[in-house]
Design a protein around this motif. Structure first.
Motif, PDB file in Angstrom:
ATOM      1  N   GLY A 151      70.856 -34.294  43.459  1.00 29.65           N
ATOM      2  CA  GLY A 151      69.603 -34.868  43.912  1.00 29.65           C
ATOM      3  C   GLY A 151      69.657 -36.356  44.172  1.00 29.65           C
ATOM      4  O   GLY A 151      68.762 -36.902  44.814  1.00 29.65           O
ATOM      5  N   HIS A 152      70.692 -37.038  43.690  1.00 25.20           N
ATOM      6  CA  HIS A 152      70.745 -38.496  43.790  1.00 25.20           C
ATOM      7  C   HIS A 152      71.886 -39.015  44.661  1.00 25.20           C
ATOM      8  O   HIS A 152      71.922 -40.209  44.962  1.00 25.20           O
ATOM      9  N   SER A 153      72.829 -38.159  45.022  1.00 28.08           N
ATOM     10  CA  SER A 153      73.978 -38.646  45.788  1.00 28.08           C
ATOM     11  C   SER A 153      74.599 -37.523  46.598  1.00 28.08           C
ATOM     12  O   SER A 153      74.328 -36.332  46.363  1.00 28.08           O
ATOM     13  N   PHE A 154      75.401 -37.948  47.565  1.00 28.83           N
ATOM     14  CA  PHE A 154      76.187 -37.030  48.392  1.00 28.83           C
ATOM     15  C   PHE A 154      77.568 -37.646  48.537  1.00 28.83           C
ATOM     16  O   PHE A 154      77.708 -38.822  48.899  1.00 28.83           O
ATOM     17  N   ARG A 155      78.594 -36.857  48.238  1.00 24.20           N
ATOM     18  CA  ARG A 155      79.956 -37.378  48.315  1.00 24.20           C
ATOM     19  C   ARG A 155      80.842 -36.359  49.019  1.00 24.20           C
ATOM     20  O   ARG A 155      80.781 -35.166  48.740  1.00 24.20           O
ATOM     21  N   VAL A 156      81.658 -36.870  49.943  1.00 26.51           N
ATOM     22  CA  VAL A 156      82.596 -36.023  50.654  1.00 26.51           C
ATOM     23  C   VAL A 156      83.988 -36.623  50.514  1.00 26.51           C
ATOM     24  O   VAL A 156      84.179 -37.838  50.695  1.00 26.51           O
TER      25      VAL A 156
ATOM     26  N   ASP B 210      70.748 -46.304  47.247  1.00 29.95           N
ATOM     27  CA  ASP B 210      70.887 -47.754  47.239  1.00 29.95           C
ATOM     28  C   ASP B 210      72.060 -48.268  48.056  1.00 29.95           C
ATOM     29  O   ASP B 210      72.019 -49.389  48.551  1.00 29.95           O
ATOM     30  N   ARG B 211      73.112 -47.463  48.188  1.00 28.43           N
ATOM     31  CA  ARG B 211      74.322 -48.020  48.771  1.00 28.43           C
ATOM     32  C   ARG B 211      75.158 -46.943  49.440  1.00 28.43           C
ATOM     33  O   ARG B 211      74.903 -45.736  49.303  1.00 28.43           O
ATOM     34  N   LEU B 212      76.163 -47.424  50.143  1.00 25.71           N
ATOM     35  CA  LEU B 212      77.175 -46.570  50.776  1.00 25.71           C
ATOM     36  C   LEU B 212      78.538 -47.049  50.292  1.00 25.71           C
ATOM     37  O   LEU B 212      78.842 -48.253  50.380  1.00 25.71           O
ATOM     38  N   ALA B 213      79.347 -46.145  49.766  1.00 28.29           N
ATOM     39  CA  ALA B 213      80.698 -46.480  49.323  1.00 28.29           C
ATOM     40  C   ALA B 213      81.696 -45.683  50.152  1.00 28.29           C
ATOM     41  O   ALA B 213      81.461 -44.509  50.469  1.00 28.29           O
ATOM     42  N   TYR B 214      82.805 -46.319  50.511  1.00 27.79           N
ATOM     43  CA  TYR B 214      83.774 -45.668  51.385  1.00 27.79           C
ATOM     44  C   TYR B 214      85.193 -45.961  50.926  1.00 27.79           C
ATOM     45  O   TYR B 214      85.469 -46.978  50.268  1.00 27.79           O
TER      46      TYR B 214
ATOM     47  N   SER C 270      88.821 -49.800  50.819  1.00 24.83           N
ATOM     48  CA  SER C 270      87.615 -49.256  50.206  1.00 24.83           C
ATOM     49  C   SER C 270      86.596 -50.377  50.058  1.00 24.83           C
ATOM     50  O   SER C 270      86.929 -51.569  50.103  1.00 24.83           O
ATOM     51  N   GLY C 271      85.353 -50.014  49.873  1.00 28.02           N
ATOM     52  CA  GLY C 271      84.302 -51.005  49.711  1.00 28.02           C
ATOM     53  C   GLY C 271      82.973 -50.352  49.414  1.00 28.02           C
ATOM     54  O   GLY C 271      82.811 -49.122  49.529  1.00 28.02           O
ATOM     55  N   VAL C 272      82.002 -51.174  49.031  1.00 25.22           N
ATOM     56  CA  VAL C 272      80.649 -50.734  48.727  1.00 25.22           C
ATOM     57  C   VAL C 272      79.685 -51.653  49.478  1.00 25.22           C
ATOM     58  O   VAL C 272      79.800 -52.888  49.401  1.00 25.22           O
TER      59      VAL C 272
ATOM     60  N   TYR D  75      82.016 -51.068  61.970  1.00 24.22           N
ATOM     61  CA  TYR D  75      83.192 -50.705  61.173  1.00 24.22           C
ATOM     62  C   TYR D  75      83.158 -49.211  60.862  1.00 24.22           C
ATOM     63  O   TYR D  75      82.093 -48.629  60.615  1.00 24.22           O
ATOM     64  N   ALA D  76      84.345 -48.596  60.885  1.00 26.37           N
ATOM     65  CA  ALA D  76      84.474 -47.174  60.596  1.00 26.37           C
ATOM     66  C   ALA D  76      84.499 -46.957  59.081  1.00 26.37           C
ATOM     67  O   ALA D  76      85.193 -47.663  58.356  1.00 26.37           O
ATOM     68  N   VAL D  77      83.734 -45.985  58.621  1.00 28.64           N
ATOM     69  CA  VAL D  77      83.725 -45.648  57.193  1.00 28.64           C
ATOM     70  C   VAL D  77      84.151 -44.207  56.946  1.00 28.64           C
ATOM     71  O   VAL D  77      84.449 -43.842  55.812  1.00 28.64           O
ATOM     72  N   LEU D  78      84.190 -43.377  57.998  1.00 23.43           N
ATOM     73  CA  LEU D  78      84.655 -41.994  57.838  1.00 23.43           C
ATOM     74  C   LEU D  78      85.181 -41.479  59.172  1.00 23.43           C
ATOM     75  O   LEU D  78      84.426 -40.952  59.986  1.00 23.43           O
ATOM     76  N   PRO D  79      86.490 -41.638  59.444  1.00 20.00           N
ATOM     77  CA  PRO D  79      87.058 -41.067  60.673  1.00 20.00           C
ATOM     78  C   PRO D  79      87.037 -39.537  60.603  1.00 20.00           C
ATOM     79  O   PRO D  79      87.611 -38.936  59.684  1.00 20.00           O
ATOM     80  N   LEU D  80      86.366 -38.908  61.551  1.00 15.90           N
ATOM     81  CA  LEU D  80      86.295 -37.451  61.604  1.00 15.90           C
ATOM     82  C   LEU D  80      87.368 -36.855  62.497  1.00 15.90           C
ATOM     83  O   LEU D  80      87.631 -35.654  62.432  1.00 15.90           O
TER      84      LEU D  80
END
Length: 901
Positions: free
Chosen positions: A729-734, A802-806, A812-814, A862-867
């Motif tokens: 309910g609070h996050s999504f991570r792939v 609140d944020r996006l982490a990659y 890597s970064g937040v 900036y790219a954060v997830l190359p598909l």
């Protein structure tokens, strides 16, 4: 009989033309006439009157051609906001008015304290029609009443570079260009004085056709340029104008008028007055449907002025049956009726009949069936690429063109090699009468070929991200301006690296030349080939700004001129370097001129073959041979633009509306909503896929493969191998691992292989040349296979409120959401080289700390997830998560042209 008293007949200071006296003249008659001098005519007013007559003649012809000056004009209702509290038409403010007789709008405009008006309307809503009819009415009043008010002149905004030219400078230049025959004042064209003295009312159209950043610049420039009392009429789509005016607000003291849909009653009144009485019986079912409530599909479709105009055109002949539009079985909704009516738009706007000679921007005469095929191919080509902008320099990427390119290139290389060998033999024999100099002449050609190939590699390194774009025309003799032009498309760091390569190469070759017995010729060749040539090439190869360009034709013209300039500067430098090997050699053979000519030829071959112009020529010729485009493709695009089918945005063409593109490509929009395509108004001063000749219907088979891939790439990441999705309910991570396919090197193979073929074929070693081609193709295959064995890259993307982490490989970064302007799907790039795969990209607000530069795919992006997908389709679960956590920052990817624009 007494004599009559003497009579003196005297007429003095008379201005009469004929004097009549009845009776007997007694005595002498003295007549004294004084010729009255004509009243002096103000030369500026004479120029303004002449301009008014010229503009009226041109736009009356346009209005008649489009049928918008009909005896039963279409009633266009509008919602207005007047800036003057005491304006006599304030009663219409926030309410509705109509312009079934456009004089109502003209009177309202003329009573404004400051005559400034913004006309808003969706595409096809009649804003251009309203602007043109208002212009004609104002011109009629001025001409008939011999008034002294400003002359309305319709101009397209796309030709105004608001960052460079003041509004008055641009207006004067356009009036002088389009009306060169105005009476001179003191030997000069009166345009500047007409503008400076307030004799011009600019009617500006096409704000919505400009790129978003240019719209804001234009509105800001209007804010600063309009003086107290300067009039203005501006036409635009509502969203484009409001976005552009969001920073500085509406133009000061300006009335805003917004066109509204045509009501069923108004549509019925228009049709009843416009259709011949003998045809009213055929139209009666449609006329009855227009009055029903709730509105039927036919009433909803005909609420758009374009659809109403098309319906009149499509069913004008007596053998047609407009009653079929009321058949809900065949046409169950508004979209199906609009699709049916759009079938008649090409013969309606590209009439094969001759145009009035007074039309300034009349489209050419085209076979309507062929024009329909051409437009079908263009729409399908754009749909296949999931794009809406047609860039002529990218047409070579069409699959048909890519398929024929190797065969055409092989044939051209063979002809060049044979021709150079024959030319070398003839020239060498002419100079010396022997064959002893033939190897030297072939060496000169080969050296010129190789050196110019290296120069193009240097050019690609210099401009990198802009490689392949048409070039702007820069004058190498104006060093400062040329360097500024070249520096716009390159960073300081990359420029420093490129210059260091040039200086380093020159230094090494100079040191080698000093250590040999051929110091003088080698030094000349080094300076010409490795120092001056790359610098001149970089200057004259500066890529154009395709978004801010004044038009596709200008880009093509500048590219041709840049190519000619490179043949006149870079190629001669290469040729001089080769000729110097004989001129300054201790053993002069007398073949220096031959060497120079062949060195120039080698350079010219490379410069021409790998130029954007040659790719365009190959693409156009290949497709024209197959009947998919006309031989005069640019002329056809210009005429489609004048006819209102296409619009221009910078250096590209696009369909007037996404629905129009879907129609010609054979694809129906997902929403099926209201169409607002091009208004049936005349073209504004030059502003405004082709399907193949095969038996298959346009579009359906050609986009099937791409849509198949889009369906596959829609599969959720949780269902794919090598991917893992963790969600609560609070996050999504792939998390996943990607092993990309190495393809970038094939660009190098594509120009190295033909260079080697020509190089050896010039010596008569055809078989060796073919072996070298196979060798380089093999190298490309090996590099691709080795690249596929590399370790997979770790990918990790985590979203919270609140944020996006990659994590992308070792980077890597937040980033907090407040620092992110938008999240979108975009093509990936690596170190400035454009790629073909898509990925998730973020755009940051200015001043925010940025990720590592290796992830940069554009300015502030900036790219954060190359598909690594081949379409812009996003996996379903990832798209849902983005909409949930990114909110309004998430830009929904385009599933087709209907959503692209």
């Amino acid at each position: 009989m007494s004599s009559s008293p003497p009579v003196h007949n005297i007429v003095s200071d008379s201005t009469i033309g004929t004097l009549i006296q009845v009776g007997v003249l007694n005595g002498p008659l003295h007549l004294k006439f004084v010729q009255q001098a004509p009243e002096p005519v103000d030369p500026l007013e004479l120029a303004a009157h002449t301009l008014a007559l010229s503009v009226f003649s041109e736009w009356r012809a346009e209005a008649n051609a489009w049928g918008i000056a009909h005896a039963a004009p279409m009633r266009i209702r509008w919602r207005a906001s007047w800036p003057d509290a005491d304006h006599p038409y304030t009663g219409y403010g926030d309410g509705e008015g109509d312009v079934d007789h456009v004089g109502t709008m003209a009177e309202a405009f003329l009573t404004l304290t400051r005559q400034r008006l913004v006309v808003l309307g969706e595409s096809g809503a009649g804003k251009t029609t309203l602007a043109v009819l208002l212009t004609l009415d104002l011109l009629t009043r001025r001409i008939k009443e011999a008034g002294e008010g400003p002359v309305p002149v319709i101009l397209p905004l796309e030709t105004w570079n608001a960052e460079r030219d003041h509004l008055h400078t641009w207006l004067a230049a356009r009036i002088a260009e389009e009306h060169p025959g105005l009476p001179r004042i003191d030997g000069r064209h009166p345009a500047e004085r007409l503008v400076s003295e307030g004799k011009i009312l600019p009617v500006l159209d096409g704000l919505d056709e400009l790129p978003p950043h240019r719209r804001a610049i234009v509105v800001e420039a209007l804010h600063h340029a309009l003086r107290d009392g300067d009039p203005l009429i501006l036409a635009s789509r509502p969203a484009a104008y409001r976005e552009a005016a969001s920073h500085l607000g509406d133009l000061p003291a300006t009335a805003v008028v917004e066109a509204m849909p045509v009501t069923g009653r108004d549509a019925r009144t228009h049709l009843t007055g416009a259709i011949p009485r003998s045809h009213l019986e055929r139209w009666q079912p449609v006329l009855d449907e227009l009055l029903k409530s709730p509105p039927k599909p036919v009433a909803l479709a005909l609420s758009n002025p374009l659809m109403l105009w098309l319906a009149r055109r499509v069913y004008a002949r007596s053998h047609t049956e407009p009653a079929e539009l009321t058949d809900t079985g065949r046409f169950p909704d508004r979209a199906s009726i609009e699709e049916h009516l759009l079938e008649g738009i090409v013969p309606a706007v590209l009439s094969p009949l001759p145009h009035s000679p007074d039309r300034l921007h009349a489209p050419g005469r085209w076979n309507t069936g062929r024009a329909r095929r051409y437009l079908g191919f263009l729409a399908t080509h754009l749909a296949r690429r999931h794009e809406t902008d047609f860039a002529w320099w990218q047409l070579y990427r069409n699959p048909v063109v890519l398929a024929v390119t190797p065969f055409v290139l092989a044939a051209v290389c063979a002809v060049i090699a044979w021709g150079v060998g024959a030319m070398g033999t003839v020239l060498a024999g002419t100079r010396s009468g022997t064959e002893s100099t033939r190897p030297g002449t072939e060496l000169a050609f080969s050296t010129g070929l190789v050196l110019t190939g290296l120069l193009l590699a240097f050019q690609r390194f210099w401009f990198r991200r802009f490689d392949g774009r048409p070039r702007r025309l820069a004058n190498p003799f104006r060093v400062g301006a040329a360097l500024r032009s070249a520096s716009r498309a390159v960073s300081v760091g990359r420029a420093a690296k490129a210059v260091s390569i040039v200086i380093g190469s020159t230094t090494l070759l100079s040191a080698w030349a000093l250590a040999t017995a051929y110091t003088a010729p080698l030094m000349v060749m080094t300076v010409c080939s490795t120092l001056l040539s790359p610098l001149v090439l970089a200057v004259i190869s500066a890529p154009s700004d395709t978004e801010d360009a004044s038009g596709p034709d200008r880009l093509l013209r500048d590219e041709r001129r840049a190519l000619a300039l490179s043949l006149a500067t870079v190629a001669p430098l290469i040729g001089v370097g080769q000729g110097a090997m004989d001129w300054l050699s201790p053993e002069v053979s007398g073949t220096g001129v031959v060497w120079a000519l062949l060195g120039w030829t080698g350079a010219a071959v490379v410069l021409v073959l790998f130029s954007p112009w040659s790719r365009w020529l190959l693409a156009k010729t290949s497709l024209a041979v197959l009947g998919r485009v006309p031989w005069s493709l640019m002329e056809f695009l210009r005429d489609a633009h004048k006819a209102g089918l296409l619009q221009r945005g910078g250096g590209t063409y696009r369909f007037r509306n996404a629905r129009l593109q879907e129609h010609f490509s054979g694809r129906r929009g997902q929403g099926g909503g209201a169409l607002p395509p091009a208004a049936p108004g005349p073209s504004t001063g030059g502003r405004r896929d082709f399907s193949s000749a095969g038996p298959w219907p346009p579009g359906k088979h050609r986009v099937a493969t791409r849509e198949l891939f889009a369906g596959i790439e829609r599969t959720p990441l949780a269902e794919r191998p090598n991917w893992e999705v963790r969600e609560d309910g609070h996050s999504f991570r792939v998390l996943g691992r990607q092993r990309g396919i190495t393809l970038a090197h094939w660009n190098t193979v594509a120009w190295v292989a033909p260079l080697h073929f020509v190089l050896f074929a010039a010596y008569g070693e055809w078989r060796t040349g073919l072996w070298w081609v196979l060798f380089w193709v093999g190298v490309g295959v090996v590099v691709t296979l080795v690249g596929s064995l590399r370790r997979a890259v770790l990918l990790d993307l985590q979203l919270t409120h609140d944020r996006l982490a990659y994590t992308v490989g070792r980077r890597s970064g937040v980033i907090a959401w407040r620092d992110i302007a938008r999240v979108e799907v975009s093509k990936m790039s690596f170190r400035g080289w454009a790629g073909s795969g898509y990925g998730i990209v973020i755009a940051l607000h200015p001043g925010v700390s940025t990720p590592h530069r290796s992830l940069k795919v554009g300015a502030g992006r900036y790219a954060v997830l190359p598909l690594m997908s081949i379409t812009s389709t996003v996996p379903a679960d990832l798209e849902t998560a983005m909409a949930r956590f990114a909110g309004t920052r998430w830009r929904v990817p385009a599933a087709g042209p209907s959503e692209i624009r």
